[in-house]
Design an enzyme around this catalytic site. Sequence first.
Site, PDB file in Angstrom:
ATOM      1  N   ASP A   1       5.376   5.039   2.068  1.00 56.12           N
ATOM      2  CA  ASP A   1       5.655   6.164   2.916  1.00 56.12           C
ATOM      3  C   ASP A   1       6.430   5.822   4.125  1.00 56.12           C
ATOM      4  O   ASP A   1       7.554   6.798   4.380  1.00 56.12           O
ATOM      5  CB  ASP A   1       4.324   6.898   3.384  1.00 56.12           C
ATOM      6  CG  ASP A   1       3.529   7.577   2.359  1.00 56.12           C
ATOM      7  OD1 ASP A   1       4.046   7.852   1.076  1.00 56.12           O
ATOM      8  OD2 ASP A   1       2.264   7.886   2.421  1.00 56.12           O
TER       9      ASP A   1
ATOM     10  N   SER B   1       0.871  -1.075  -0.144  1.00 53.09           N
ATOM     11  CA  SER B   1      -0.163   0.084  -0.091  1.00 53.09           C
ATOM     12  C   SER B   1       0.802   1.317   0.105  1.00 53.09           C
ATOM     13  O   SER B   1       2.062   1.207   0.162  1.00 53.09           O
ATOM     14  CB  SER B   1      -0.766   0.171   1.228  1.00 53.09           C
ATOM     15  OG  SER B   1       0.057   0.277   2.309  1.00 53.09           O
ATOM     16  N   LYS B   2       0.113   2.310  -0.205  1.00 54.20           N
ATOM     17  CA  LYS B   2       0.977   3.783  -0.165  1.00 54.20           C
ATOM     18  C   LYS B   2       1.471   3.961   1.174  1.00 54.20           C
ATOM     19  O   LYS B   2       2.564   4.290   1.251  1.00 54.20           O
ATOM     20  CB  LYS B   2       0.020   4.798  -0.621  1.00 54.20           C
ATOM     21  CG  LYS B   2       0.636   6.147  -0.368  1.00 54.20           C
ATOM     22  CD  LYS B   2      -0.377   7.286  -1.160  1.00 54.20           C
ATOM     23  CE  LYS B   2       0.396   8.646  -0.981  1.00 54.20           C
ATOM     24  NZ  LYS B   2       0.751   9.119   0.230  1.00 54.20           N
ATOM     25  N   ARG B   3       0.774   3.466   2.147  1.00 58.22           N
ATOM     26  CA  ARG B   3       1.379   3.576   3.417  1.00 58.22           C
ATOM     27  C   ARG B   3       2.645   3.077   3.593  1.00 58.22           C
ATOM     28  O   ARG B   3       3.684   3.511   4.325  1.00 58.22           O
ATOM     29  CB  ARG B   3       0.435   3.171   4.675  1.00 58.22           C
ATOM     30  CG  ARG B   3       0.102   4.073   5.546  1.00 58.22           C
ATOM     31  CD  ARG B   3      -1.107   3.980   6.614  1.00 58.22           C
ATOM     32  NE  ARG B   3      -2.076   3.854   5.975  1.00 58.22           N
ATOM     33  CZ  ARG B   3      -3.159   2.706   6.236  1.00 58.22           C
ATOM     34  NH1 ARG B   3      -2.562   1.666   7.012  1.00 58.22           N
ATOM     35  NH2 ARG B   3      -4.168   2.515   5.596  1.00 58.22           N
TER      36      ARG B   3
END
Length: 504
Positions: A266, A261-263
């Site tokens: 990040d 995921s994007k998380r």
Amino acid sequence: MQRVRVRFAPSPTGPLHIGGVRTALYNYLFAKKNEGVIILRIEDTDQVRFVEGAEEYIMESLKWCGIKIDEGIMEGGDFGPYRQSDRKDIYRQYADMLVEKGDAYYAFDTPEHLDKLRTDAEKNGHTFIYNAAVRKKLRNSISKPEAEWKNLIQKGEPYVIRYKMPMNEEIHFDDMIRGHIVVNTGTLDDKVLFKADGMPTYHLAHLVDDHLMEISHVIRGEEWLPSLPLHVMLYRSFGWRMPLFAHLPLLLKPDGKGKLSKRDGDRMGFPVFPLYWPYGETAKGYREEGYSPEAFVNMLALLGWNPGTEQEIFSMDELADAFSIERIHKSGSRFDPEKAKWFNHHYLQCRDNKQIAMEFREQLRAKGFHHDIVQLEKLIGLVKERVSFVKDIWQETDFFFIAPASYDKEVIKKRWKPETPSQLTELKSVLDDIGEFNPEVTEQTVKSWIEEKGYNLGAVMNAFRLVIVGASRGPHMFDIISWIGKEETIKRIDRGISIIGDQA
Ligand code: GLU
């Protein structure tokens, strides 16, 4: 044999995840390998989830990756339009066809009523499913007499069209990756095919389009596998020939626990999108982080597929040659950010030094340094192997441009001996006498002087590096000094002796 025609069918709901890019890539490779055609179809029937800019982002991403679309919004083609909202008028007749056949029906239940049924069921520990068991008790064209439901339609009552899933039937079908699958229709619900807002749902729209666009193979993400039984039923109801299906495994987090995921990106400092996403909650992109498209594509291709050999480096053409659906993995592939860097490192080494120098020159200009390209090209040749990204060149080469502002204390402690200042002073005059200040001549001259004097080669060279670089890092010393030149070399030796001389 039928011509291979595949499609990449993203929904413009935000930036395209790298998993989506991989789906596009596998479709592209498969088409290329089989001399087929790849279509880009924009699936924007869900107006609520539509995001401005996403369509352009998708096209730009594919272009950057070198995925060339044969038919699409920009390319045209004989099977257009290629954006579902522009095909709006096509779908209704197909939903009606199914109603006429008795395989679909009108349903007038309000969203509020369905919500209530769901919450009531939940309270009793059940899940509400709109299916053969309950449809007769709900408001639809099966439970109500014809005159009544026709009247409702005439009065303008909102309704959807649902697929009439048979009660208890075994459906057998194949997936090119998963193999043979059997599902009992009793586990499935009466999915909405056409919505009250006059738009088809994904299930109807994509299937009609795949049929009309003569798609031969549907290669898409695994998240669509649970919908495949419904799609198989729909093909049967329409009496259409089915394409072959291949559902791609998920891209997993680096630790293998769940979908990437994007998380995760990040948190761990890597992008999960091909390009920078500039709208709303912005997101990093591989392009802007300094990855070359070749490295990105090569990395992505091997996440979920293997060539059956040890080969890891592939150009797009080589990938297309080697690609086969049979070698796509069944289980999810862990994303490995270090491997992504490794690929970029490889491709950077293959790039022309002059090209890299030109990019690097822009960075230098921003820092106020102006050097000619020939000189920078030489520098790139010296440090290229040490970096994976052009943006990292500066931290490997800062000392070429600026004399050290300080000297590594650990190195001083280890390398600076009482005799060092006098040896370096001697070295200075040895260097000063050299006419042709190039790596070969300086190396030979300095080494013969050290030998003649009986000095310790390591000791002299380590101290020499300390005064020139400020630490024990960097490429070959004689390459460094010939690049910075005799005058600067001598200045740095003087400065080092006077500053460290006191500290040691
Ligand atoms: N629009 C769907 C998506 O974005 C396409 C699925 C398919 O390829 O059938 O996932």
